[in-house]
Scaffold this motif. Structure first.
Motif, mmCIF file in Angstrom:
data_model
loop_
_atom_site.group_PDB
_atom_site.id
_atom_site.type_symbol
_atom_site.label_atom_id
_atom_site.label_comp_id
_atom_site.label_asym_id
_atom_site.label_seq_id
_atom_site.Cartn_x
_atom_site.Cartn_y
_atom_site.Cartn_z
ATOM 1 N N GLY A 205 0.751 -1.251 0.000
ATOM 2 C CA GLY A 205 0.000 0.000 0.000
ATOM 3 C C GLY A 205 0.775 1.289 0.000
ATOM 4 N N ALA A 206 2.106 1.243 -0.114
ATOM 5 C CA ALA A 206 2.857 2.498 -0.180
ATOM 6 C C ALA A 206 2.495 3.261 -1.455
ATOM 7 C CB ALA A 206 4.354 2.216 -0.157
ATOM 8 N N ALA A 207 2.473 4.576 -1.375
ATOM 9 C CA ALA A 207 2.195 5.393 -2.555
ATOM 10 C C ALA A 207 3.419 5.540 -3.440
ATOM 11 C CB ALA A 207 1.696 6.769 -2.131
ATOM 12 N N LEU A 208 4.600 5.624 -2.827
ATOM 13 C CA LEU A 208 5.837 5.893 -3.553
ATOM 14 C C LEU A 208 6.975 5.140 -2.877
ATOM 15 C CD1 LEU A 208 7.511 7.633 -5.621
ATOM 16 C CD2 LEU A 208 7.647 9.372 -3.826
ATOM 17 N N VAL A 209 7.643 4.276 -3.619
ATOM 18 C CA VAL A 209 8.840 3.586 -3.134
ATOM 19 C C VAL A 209 9.981 3.948 -4.062
ATOM 20 C CG1 VAL A 209 9.969 1.389 -2.664
ATOM 21 C CG2 VAL A 209 7.537 1.684 -2.126
ATOM 22 N N ALA A 223 1.926 3.273 -8.225
ATOM 23 C CA ALA A 223 0.881 2.436 -8.810
ATOM 24 C C ALA A 223 0.787 2.633 -10.316
ATOM 25 C CB ALA A 223 -0.457 2.748 -8.146
ATOM 26 N N ALA A 224 1.205 3.808 -10.803
ATOM 27 C CA ALA A 224 1.104 4.111 -12.228
ATOM 28 C C ALA A 224 2.294 3.629 -13.042
ATOM 29 C CB ALA A 224 0.936 5.624 -12.420
ATOM 30 N N GLY A 225 3.364 3.201 -12.384
ATOM 31 C CA GLY A 225 4.530 2.744 -13.134
ATOM 32 C C GLY A 225 5.821 3.150 -12.462
ATOM 33 N N GLU A 226 6.874 3.265 -13.270
ATOM 34 C CA GLU A 226 8.214 3.493 -12.731
ATOM 35 C C GLU A 226 8.934 4.609 -13.468
ATOM 36 O OE1 GLU A 226 10.056 -0.390 -12.860
ATOM 37 O OE2 GLU A 226 8.269 -1.267 -11.924
ATOM 38 N N VAL A 227 9.801 5.299 -12.728
ATOM 39 C CA VAL A 227 10.602 6.396 -13.273
ATOM 40 C C VAL A 227 12.034 6.200 -12.788
ATOM 41 C CG1 VAL A 227 10.985 8.890 -13.307
ATOM 42 C CG2 VAL A 227 8.645 7.986 -13.253
ATOM 43 N N ASP A 272 1.986 12.055 -10.706
ATOM 44 C CA ASP A 272 2.304 11.776 -12.109
ATOM 45 C C ASP A 272 3.810 11.599 -12.297
ATOM 46 O OD1 ASP A 272 3.516 14.551 -13.241
ATOM 47 O OD2 ASP A 272 1.911 14.969 -11.802
ATOM 48 N N HIS A 273 4.180 11.007 -13.426
ATOM 49 C CA HIS A 273 5.576 10.671 -13.691
ATOM 50 C C HIS A 273 6.462 11.903 -13.801
ATOM 51 C CE1 HIS A 273 5.024 6.289 -15.277
ATOM 52 N NE2 HIS A 273 4.659 6.443 -14.029
ATOM 53 N N ARG A 274 5.965 12.969 -14.365
ATOM 54 C CA ARG A 274 6.789 14.172 -14.494
ATOM 55 C C ARG A 274 7.174 14.717 -13.122
ATOM 56 N NH1 ARG A 274 5.355 19.843 -17.739
ATOM 57 N NH2 ARG A 274 7.279 20.931 -17.163
ATOM 58 N N THR A 275 6.218 14.756 -12.213
ATOM 59 C CA THR A 275 6.520 15.231 -10.860
ATOM 60 C C THR A 275 7.540 14.329 -10.198
ATOM 61 O OG1 THR A 275 4.307 16.202 -10.626
ATOM 62 C CG2 THR A 275 5.527 15.738 -8.600
ATOM 63 N N VAL A 276 7.376 13.015 -10.350
ATOM 64 C CA VAL A 276 8.316 12.079 -9.742
ATOM 65 C C VAL A 276 9.712 12.262 -10.330
ATOM 66 C CG1 VAL A 276 8.889 9.645 -9.458
ATOM 67 C CG2 VAL A 276 6.522 10.409 -9.184
#
Length: 307
Positions: A205-209, A223-227, A272-276
């Motif tokens: 359940g983590a939002a960001l790892v 959850a949306a993918g990887e950067v 979103d990926h850009r923010t990450v």
């Protein structure tokens, strides 16, 4: 009370032994380093820790105060200040031995103005403080983002399987996790680090790892993918505090992106990926400065104007 980040955990003195036979003492401790990074980046950072009223404790408090980090009430209650013996190899990588005690100061906790509570490392595993950390984090989820860095210390954490169970119990409480590939290789030998990170997002359940790969950069899993963002080329002096400065920069970036606080939990899960990518680029820049100089010495905000 102003909005702030609360770091909960160890502040101590690192006695660093270099490959050439020289040695020096530096204030440090994983959670102290995270708070210090936030302070140098212009954030209101508070540290709930366990220091003695002795010369080493005075040195640590002065070091924190110079970077505008406040220690919470009761953080000077230890009988003596803890020490970590860090031995550097020829490449500047550190291994540690510890002489320490850890307790959560009485009354430490999140308030309505605490945007995030960060913990991990020794503080999350060494009793009696570890139980206090768990209780504090459970309570703080109502108001604050929870961030966690296992920062594995095998000498203190026992067998990897037992340590992993303990770590993953805290991951279940966390919104943001930062972990190194070396930590994951020890905790989950035979499993690819990113596979562990994916499970922490999709199953726990983590939002960001975010997984850091040293000189190979860092990869964020959501959850949306990887950067992935590559590291910066830099002459490494030592790696002391590098992961902690990365973590501090990550919290700073999430604050700038308005993604801290329990009321922003849903937005954090939808990041979103850009923010990450922008977050990771800033973290990599901060860590690059830290490894380019001796000891846990993260950059000030003015040093990153062109980063």
């Amino acid at each position: 009370m102003a909005r702030h980040v609360l770091a909960v955990g160890e502040a101590l003195v690192d006695v660093v032994h270099r490959a050439d036979g020289s040695s020096a003492e530096h204030p440090g401790g994983s959670l102290a380093n995270v708070a210090l990074t936030l302070g140098r980046l212009g954030r209101d950072a508070r540290l709930a820790t366990w220091l003695g009223r002795d010369d080493r404790g005075d040195a640590v408090r002065a070091w924190l105060a110079e970077s505008s980090v406040t220690t919470t009430a009761g953080s000077d209650g230890a009988p003596r200040t803890s020490v970590a013996q860090a031995t550097l190899d020829a490449a500047g990588s550190a291994t540690y031995e510890f002489d320490l005690e850890w307790r959560v100061p009485a009354g430490a906790g999140a308030t309505a103005e605490t945007l995030a509570v960060h913990t991990g490392s020794i503080a999350a595993v060494l009793e009696p403080g570890a139980t206090g950390v768990r209780r504090l984090v459970e309570s703080a989820r109502a108001t604050s983002t929870i961030s966690y860095d296992p920062n594995a210390r095998p000498v203190l954490m026992g067998e990897p399987a037992d340590a992993r169970a303990h770590v993953e119990a805290l991951v279940r409480l966390a919104d943001v996790v930062k972990v190194s590939d070396e930590d994951l290789e020890w905790l989950a030998a035979g499993t690819a680090p990113l596979d562990v990170a994916r499970a922490w997002v999709h199953d726990l359940g983590a939002a960001l790892v975010v997984v850091t790969f040293g000189g190979e950069g860092a990869t964020a899993v959501t959850a949306a993918g990887e950067v992935h963002v590559p590291s910066r080329s830099v002459q490494v002096v030592d790696t002391v505090g590098a992961g902690d400065s990365f973590m501090g920069a990550l919290l700073d970036g999430l604050w700038s992106a308005d993604l801290l606080g329990a009321d922003r939990r849903e937005a954090l899960h939808a990041v979103d990926h850009r923010t990450v990518e922008e977050l990771l680029a800033r973290c990599v820049a901060v860590a690059a400065v830290t490894v380019s100089r001796a000891g846990a010495n993260p950059p000030w905000s003015y040093e990153l104007e062109d980063a």
